[in-house]
Each structure stands twice: as structure tokens, then as C-alpha cells.
Design an enzyme around this catalytic site. Structure first.
Site, PDB file in Angstrom:
ATOM      1  N   LYS A  22     -15.206   9.947 -53.162  1.00  0.00           N
ATOM      2  CA  LYS A  22     -14.816  11.310 -52.785  1.00  0.00           C
ATOM      3  C   LYS A  22     -14.092  11.281 -51.447  1.00  0.00           C
ATOM      4  CE  LYS A  22     -17.971  14.063 -50.746  1.00  0.00           C
ATOM      5  NZ  LYS A  22     -17.582  14.654 -49.453  1.00  0.00           N
ATOM      6  N   ASN A  23     -14.652  10.563 -50.483  1.00  0.00           N
ATOM      7  CA  ASN A  23     -14.115  10.626 -49.121  1.00  0.00           C
ATOM      8  C   ASN A  23     -12.899   9.756 -48.906  1.00  0.00           C
ATOM      9  OD1 ASN A  23     -16.060  12.483 -48.622  1.00  0.00           O
ATOM     10  ND2 ASN A  23     -17.404  11.133 -47.457  1.00  0.00           N
ATOM     11  N   CYS A 116     -20.376  20.705 -45.588  1.00  0.00           N
ATOM     12  CA  CYS A 116     -21.839  20.784 -45.602  1.00  0.00           C
ATOM     13  C   CYS A 116     -22.369  21.330 -44.272  1.00  0.00           C
ATOM     14  CB  CYS A 116     -22.425  19.397 -45.848  1.00  0.00           C
ATOM     15  SG  CYS A 116     -22.245  18.868 -47.540  1.00  0.00           S
ATOM     16  N   ARG A 121     -19.851  21.076 -36.781  1.00  0.00           N
ATOM     17  CA  ARG A 121     -18.614  20.545 -37.386  1.00  0.00           C
ATOM     18  C   ARG A 121     -17.356  21.085 -36.704  1.00  0.00           C
ATOM     19  NH1 ARG A 121     -19.525  18.795 -43.125  1.00  0.00           N
ATOM     20  NH2 ARG A 121     -18.292  17.033 -42.389  1.00  0.00           N
ATOM     21  N   ILE A 123     -13.672  21.118 -34.681  1.00  0.00           N
ATOM     22  CA  ILE A 123     -12.426  20.380 -34.956  1.00  0.00           C
ATOM     23  C   ILE A 123     -11.660  20.143 -33.652  1.00  0.00           C
ATOM     24  CG2 ILE A 123     -12.174  21.113 -37.374  1.00  0.00           C
ATOM     25  CD1 ILE A 123     -10.173  23.241 -36.405  1.00  0.00           C
ATOM     26  N   LEU A 125     -11.537  17.577 -31.746  1.00  0.00           N
ATOM     27  CA  LEU A 125     -10.868  16.262 -31.655  1.00  0.00           C
ATOM     28  C   LEU A 125      -9.550  16.264 -32.441  1.00  0.00           C
ATOM     29  CD1 LEU A 125     -14.004  13.952 -32.072  1.00  0.00           C
ATOM     30  CD2 LEU A 125     -12.821  14.550 -29.937  1.00  0.00           C
ATOM     31  N   ASP A 305     -24.346   9.449 -44.360  1.00  0.00           N
ATOM     32  CA  ASP A 305     -24.357  10.051 -45.706  1.00  0.00           C
ATOM     33  C   ASP A 305     -25.415   9.445 -46.615  1.00  0.00           C
ATOM     34  OD1 ASP A 305     -20.745  10.599 -45.908  1.00  0.00           O
ATOM     35  OD2 ASP A 305     -22.348  11.611 -44.811  1.00  0.00           O
ATOM     36  N   ARG A 397     -20.639  18.622 -55.590  1.00  0.00           N
ATOM     37  CA  ARG A 397     -19.466  18.437 -54.730  1.00  0.00           C
ATOM     38  C   ARG A 397     -19.114  16.969 -54.599  1.00  0.00           C
ATOM     39  NH1 ARG A 397     -19.995  21.376 -49.203  1.00  0.00           N
ATOM     40  NH2 ARG A 397     -18.070  20.205 -49.061  1.00  0.00           N
TER      41      ARG A 397
HETATM   42  C1  EPZ Z   1     -16.431  12.691 -42.780  1.00  0.00           C
HETATM   43  O1  EPZ Z   1     -16.647  13.970 -42.202  1.00  0.00           O
HETATM   44  C2  EPZ Z   1     -17.068  12.741 -44.164  1.00  0.00           C
HETATM   45  N1  EPZ Z   1     -16.430  13.776 -44.960  1.00  0.00           N
HETATM   46  C3  EPZ Z   1     -18.562  13.047 -44.041  1.00  0.00           C
HETATM   47  O2  EPZ Z   1     -19.118  12.977 -45.356  1.00  0.00           O
HETATM   48  C4  EPZ Z   1     -19.209  11.951 -43.180  1.00  0.00           C
HETATM   49  O3  EPZ Z   1     -20.575  12.268 -43.000  1.00  0.00           O
HETATM   50  C5  EPZ Z   1     -18.509  11.884 -41.817  1.00  0.00           C
HETATM   51  O4  EPZ Z   1     -17.088  11.658 -42.016  1.00  0.00           O
HETATM   52  C6  EPZ Z   1     -19.055  10.772 -40.948  1.00  0.00           C
HETATM   53  O5  EPZ Z   1     -18.929   9.552 -41.595  1.00  0.00           O
HETATM   54  C7  EPZ Z   1     -15.203  13.523 -45.515  1.00  0.00           C
HETATM   55  O6  EPZ Z   1     -14.632  12.470 -45.362  1.00  0.00           O
HETATM   56  C8  EPZ Z   1     -14.626  14.635 -46.346  1.00  0.00           C
HETATM   57  P1  EPZ Z   1     -16.424  13.100 -38.311  1.00  0.00           P
HETATM   58  P2  EPZ Z   1     -15.909  14.373 -40.805  1.00  0.00           P
HETATM   59  O7  EPZ Z   1     -15.237  13.843 -37.837  1.00  0.00           O
HETATM   60  O8  EPZ Z   1     -14.540  13.847 -40.801  1.00  0.00           O
HETATM   61  C9  EPZ Z   1     -18.102  15.343 -34.524  1.00  0.00           C
HETATM   62  C10 EPZ Z   1     -20.365  13.705 -47.220  1.00  0.00           C
HETATM   63  O9  EPZ Z   1     -21.581  13.909 -47.415  1.00  0.00           O
HETATM   64  N2  EPZ Z   1     -16.743  15.893 -34.413  1.00  0.00           N
HETATM   65  O10 EPZ Z   1     -16.416  11.613 -38.287  1.00  0.00           O
HETATM   66  O11 EPZ Z   1     -16.116  15.818 -40.598  1.00  0.00           O
HETATM   67  C11 EPZ Z   1     -18.843  15.915 -35.724  1.00  0.00           C
HETATM   68  O12 EPZ Z   1     -19.433  17.171 -35.409  1.00  0.00           O
HETATM   69  C12 EPZ Z   1     -19.718  14.175 -45.926  1.00  0.00           C
HETATM   70  O13 EPZ Z   1     -19.599  13.129 -48.043  1.00  0.00           O
HETATM   71  C13 EPZ Z   1     -16.418  16.633 -33.277  1.00  0.00           C
HETATM   72  O14 EPZ Z   1     -17.245  16.829 -32.390  1.00  0.00           O
HETATM   73  O15 EPZ Z   1     -16.817  13.558 -39.778  1.00  0.00           O
HETATM   74  C14 EPZ Z   1     -19.866  14.857 -35.998  1.00  0.00           C
HETATM   75  O16 EPZ Z   1     -20.944  15.029 -35.110  1.00  0.00           O
HETATM   76  C15 EPZ Z   1     -20.695  14.850 -44.982  1.00  0.00           C
HETATM   77  N3  EPZ Z   1     -15.161  17.155 -33.181  1.00  0.00           N
HETATM   78  C16 EPZ Z   1     -19.144  13.552 -35.651  1.00  0.00           C
HETATM   79  O17 EPZ Z   1     -18.039  13.941 -34.809  1.00  0.00           O
HETATM   80  C17 EPZ Z   1     -14.220  16.953 -34.158  1.00  0.00           C
HETATM   81  O18 EPZ Z   1     -13.078  17.439 -34.006  1.00  0.00           O
HETATM   82  C18 EPZ Z   1     -18.598  12.814 -36.867  1.00  0.00           C
HETATM   83  O19 EPZ Z   1     -17.693  13.668 -37.507  1.00  0.00           O
HETATM   84  C19 EPZ Z   1     -14.575  16.213 -35.308  1.00  0.00           C
HETATM   85  C20 EPZ Z   1     -15.841  15.674 -35.410  1.00  0.00           C
END
Ligand code: EPZ
Length: 419
Positions: A22-23, A116, A121, A123, A125, A305, A397
Site C-alpha cells: 500500500k505504502n 489514521c 500528523r 505537514i 516538514l 506499523d 484501507r
Molecule cells: C507513512 O506516513 C506511512 N503512510 C505510515 O503508514 C507510516 O506509519 C509512516 O510513514 C512512518 O513509517 C504512508 O506511506 C501512506 P512520516 P507519514 O511523515 O508519511 C511526524 C500505515 O499504517 N511528521 O514519516 O505520514 C509525524 O507526525 C500508515 O500504513 C511531522 O512532524 O509518516 C510522525 O510523528 C500509518 N511533520 C513522524 O513525523 C511532517 O510534516 C513520522 O511521520 C510529517 C511528519
């Protein structure tokens, strides 16, 4: 929303082919926007999120056709660069279209993404990285108005190796003249797959899988065909399920290197494992043992995950385990539901202490999110008696008819459609 009715206590026996990631597919679908020719994706997985991502592409004018497990995507006819709230709020990966639309149209409008409920969550960054490439962004009540007319290549240092921000910035940079460097980027296998896909269409990106990725701008991308990698989280989910319930299973189409952190945690625990290429067989004839400590980390550390699923397993392990969640600030919500099945778990901040007990007992429990819901199903399979898992559309999902896979392995599970 639908529910699962599970009569627990069966061991797992049989063979499954693991579906496509999926990811990996979600950012690849966003990447299709960069190309004004036909893209064919093989082994396309029909998870709810990937189907919703196709709807997002169609909402801006792309044509998406599904023939069996082949997706034919033609983004030539895209005539909009605005993603409305109703679609964007359904899933996290809608935000991945931002970089691709900016690359193609030099402007984009998009509502904040969904995803989720496992934390805030943010954005920030994504936004900071885009601004570092010259994008002007106005945030009006959760809707982003982005102007990329003055975008230029540059060096972006990510404060945190965010998966989504890395993917977004890669796609923003594909056509930027010169070299763009992303430092402290995520190293997940799904990033490598996105880069392999974009390079297959003619992009010039190097360093994927390391913490520095370089993108040499190109003029345009060609069409092409691609088969994304298999889903490491689904594979991990079924491996954990077998360790919990006992039995003997074989999983095919597994990227074993992508789950090495899980396999090392399960080494000398309760299963005999044999690995031949992309096939992994395991047999389990005793209860799992407690694991002193698991900390979720960015790749190649233990994946967040798989955190709910491993906690579910540890709730019936011999001894006491500690699990620390370092990625998301509220990813233990499902624990309240595990306790309804009798689990002995204390959560304090981002740390869960799990005292293994001999048996869980069937109850009615809720799925709050995708992986928490999967953890409830695993607990229901091992629990004595009947368990009803509600709101299983969260699970849909990221798993395609998980009940069919589990039935193939001998689980007594039925989906009850919401009336
Ligand atoms: C991806 O989410 C995955 N989703 C998530 O999988 C996965 O848990 C996550 O990466 C971590 O591996 C998809 O790929 C669609 P991150 P993403 O940005 O990109 C913080 C599943 O179950 N952060 O690496 O949203 C954030 O809050 C899902 O399949 C900021 O602070 O993850 C988190 O604490 C759940 N600011 C950490 O970074 C930002 O702008 C990791 O988030 C972005 C993220």
C-alpha cells in the site's frame, strides 16, 4: 461499518501470496501525475486507500482503468490541480499529490490530508521543504494554496526523516533544472520503490535508501510499466499472527530484507523459520516468549506499523515485555480494546508494559485505525470464544479482504456487513 465475527482458538495452517505494498503504490500513483503518457502498474492492490487514490487522480482529470490486477493510468488529460477536502481528507497520501502537481503545473491547491488517527500528523516538514524549493504557500483554514512559479533546485535538510515529506520533495524536484539534494531523508523501502518507478519513467534520482537523495532535473518523463514491491506490513502481520496462534504457514512474494527488524526480534522466540528467496516458512509449536524491549524506529528499525500487532502477540507471551512507540504520539489507543479481551497492559506516555497471560477471552471490540484494527483481529483469533471486531472498514484501507486470507489459513472468521 462492517464487523468481523471470530471464533478463536484455531492454529494457522496454509500458504498465502503477499499483496503489493500500500505504502509503495500510494506515492507511485501520485508520481503518475508527473507523466503525460500512459503508465501501467501490475499486481495493483485493491485496498480502500489505493482505490481512493485512483479517485483523487480521476478528480483532477486522469483516466484510471482497472483490468483484474492491472491499473492503466493516463494522466495526459489532467486539467485541474486542486484536490477537494472530501477526497483529500480520506487518506494521508493525498498530500503526496502536492509535489507532483507543483512539478507539472507550477501551482496546486489541496486540503489538509486525512489518515489514521494515531497522532496530530502535521505537514510542517512538507511545507518547510517546499518553501525551501521556492514554493509560496498560503494556508487558508486547512486549505493550501501553492504557487510554484519560482521553484528552483536546492538543498533541503529535513528536521526529521519523514516518509511522506521525502516522497513529496522527490516528486517536486523531478523537473527542477540542476541538482536538488534532500538530506536526512527517509530510507524506507517504499521510498526506494518510488525512486525506481520514477527512474523507470526517465527521472534521474540517486541515493534512495540512504539518508541523502539527489535529483537531477529532467525535461519530462516517458510512460512505462512497473510492478511495485510487496507489502512488508501485511507479511509481518501474518508472521506475528502465526507466532501468537501456533501452526505452520508459508508466505510467498515476501521482501525478506524489508522485515529483518521483525525477524530478528522473533529469532529464538517461538518459531522455526526457513527462508528461500521470496518465500518464508514458519512453524510454531509453543507459546511466544516475552521480548524485553521493542522500540519503534524509522527504517531499518522496528516499524511503527507493526507495533499494535506485536503488542497483541506479547499479550499472550510468557513473561513481561516493554514496547516504546517513538513515531506517533497516540498509537496505543487500541490497548483499551485489548484489555476488554483480558490483556494485562499498562501504558504510560509512549511506553507500554505488557504482562503476558495464558489466555485472552472473546469480547466485542472496536477498530480505531488500520493497524490497531489488525491487532484486534489477531487477538480475536487467539482468544477463547467469540470476538466481534467492529468498524473493520479501517482494516480494509490496507488489507484486501483480510478475512479471506485468514480463512485460507484455517481461521473461523465471518464478515458481518453493516445493514
Ligand atoms: C507513512 O506516513 C506511512 N503512510 C505510515 O503508514 C507510516 O506509519 C509512516 O510513514 C512512518 O513509517 C504512508 O506511506 C501512506 P512520516 P507519514 O511523515 O508519511 C511526524 C500505515 O499504517 N511528521 O514519516 O505520514 C509525524 O507526525 C500508515 O500504513 C511531522 O512532524 O509518516 C510522525 O510523528 C500509518 N511533520 C513522524 O513525523 C511532517 O510534516 C513520522 O511521520 C510529517 C511528519
Amino acid at each position: 461499518m462492517d464487523s468481523f465475527y471470530i471464533n478463536g482458538g484455531n492454529k494457522l495452517f496454509g500458504e498465502l501470496e503477499i499483496g503489493t505494498s500500500k505504502n509503495a503504490v500510494l506515492p507511485i500513483l501520485a508520481g503518475c501525475i508527473l507523466c503525460d503518457k500512459k503508465v501501467i502498474l501490475h499486481k495493483f492492490p485493491k485496498y480502500q486507500d489505493t482505490l481512493n487514490m485512483l479517485k483523487i487522480l480521476q478528480s483532477i482529470g486522469a483516466s484510471c482503468e482497472l483490468i483484474d490486477d492491472v491499473a492503466i493510468i493516463d494522466c495526459q488529460s489532467i486539467n485541474k490541480c486542486r484536490i477537494e477536502t472530501e477526497l483529500a481528507s480520506k487518506l494521508r497520501s493525498s498530500i503526496f499529490t502536492l509535489g507532483a502537481m507543483l512539478s507539472r503545473f507550477k501551482k496546486a491547491q489541496i486540503a489538509y490530508p486525512g489518515g489514521c488517527a494515531i497522532g496530530a500528523r502535521p505537514i510542517d516538514l512538507h511545507i518547510k521543504g517546499l518553501q525551501g524549493l521556492g514554493v509560496k504557500i498560503v494556508d487558508k483554514h486547512g486549505f493550501l494554496y501553492c504557487d510554484g512559479s519560482n521553484m528552483k533546485s536546492g538543498v533541503i535538510n529535513l528536521d526529521f526523516p519523514s516518509v511522506g515529506a521525502t516522497e513529496n520533495l522527490i516528486m517536486t524536484s523531478v523537473f527542477l533544472k540542476g541538482k536538488t539534494k534532500i538530506i536526512n531523508c527517509a530510507r524506507e523501502p517504499e521510498i526506494v520503490d518510488l525512486v525506481n518507478f520514477l527512474n523507470c519513467l526517465g527521472a534521474k534520482i540517486s541515493g534512495a535508501g540512504t539518508s541523502v537523495i539527489e535529483i537531477d532535473g529532467v525535461k519530462n518523463l516517458n510512460g512505462g510499466e512497473y510492478t511495485p514491491i510487496s507489502d512488508r506490513i501485511i507479511a509481518g502481520t501474518y508472521i506475528i499472527a502465526t507466532c501468537m496462534c501456533g501452526g505452520k504457514i508459508t508466505l510467498k512474494n515476501v521482501c525478506v530484507d524489508n522485515i529483518s527488524s521483525l525477524l530478528s526480534k522473533l529469532k529464538n522466540n517461538c518459531c522455526k523459520m526457513s527462508i528461500k528467496g521470496a518465500k518464508i516458512s514458519l512453524s510454531v509449536d509453543r507459546l511466544p516468549k516475552a521480548i524485553s524491549k521493542i522500540e519503534t524506529q524509522v527504517f531499518p528499525g522496528f516499524p511503527t506499523d507493526l507495533q499494535p500487532q506485536i503488542v497483541s502477540m506479547l499479550s499472550v507471551a510468557r513473561g513481561t515485555s516493554v514496547v516504546v512507540e517513538n513515531l506517533f504520539e497516540s498509537r496505543f489507543k487500541y490497548v483499551s480494546e485489548l484489555k476488554k479481551l483480558g490483556a494485562d497492559i499498562i501504558v504510560n506516555g509512549n511506553t507500554a508494559v505488557i504482562k503476558g497471560i495464558p489466555n485472552l477471552y472473546g469480547a466485542q471490540v472496536q477498530s480505531f485505525d488500520l493497524r490497531g484494527g489488525a491487532a484486534m483481529v489477531l487477538a480475536g483469533i487467539v482468544a477463547k470464544g467469540y470476538t466481534i471486531v467492529r468498524d473493520v472498514n479501517h482494516i480494509d484501507r490496507g488489507y484486501f479482504c483480510i478475512e479471506d486470507d485468514l480463512k485460507k489459513l484455517g481461521v473461523d472468521i465471518e464478515r458481518i456487513k453493516e445493514v
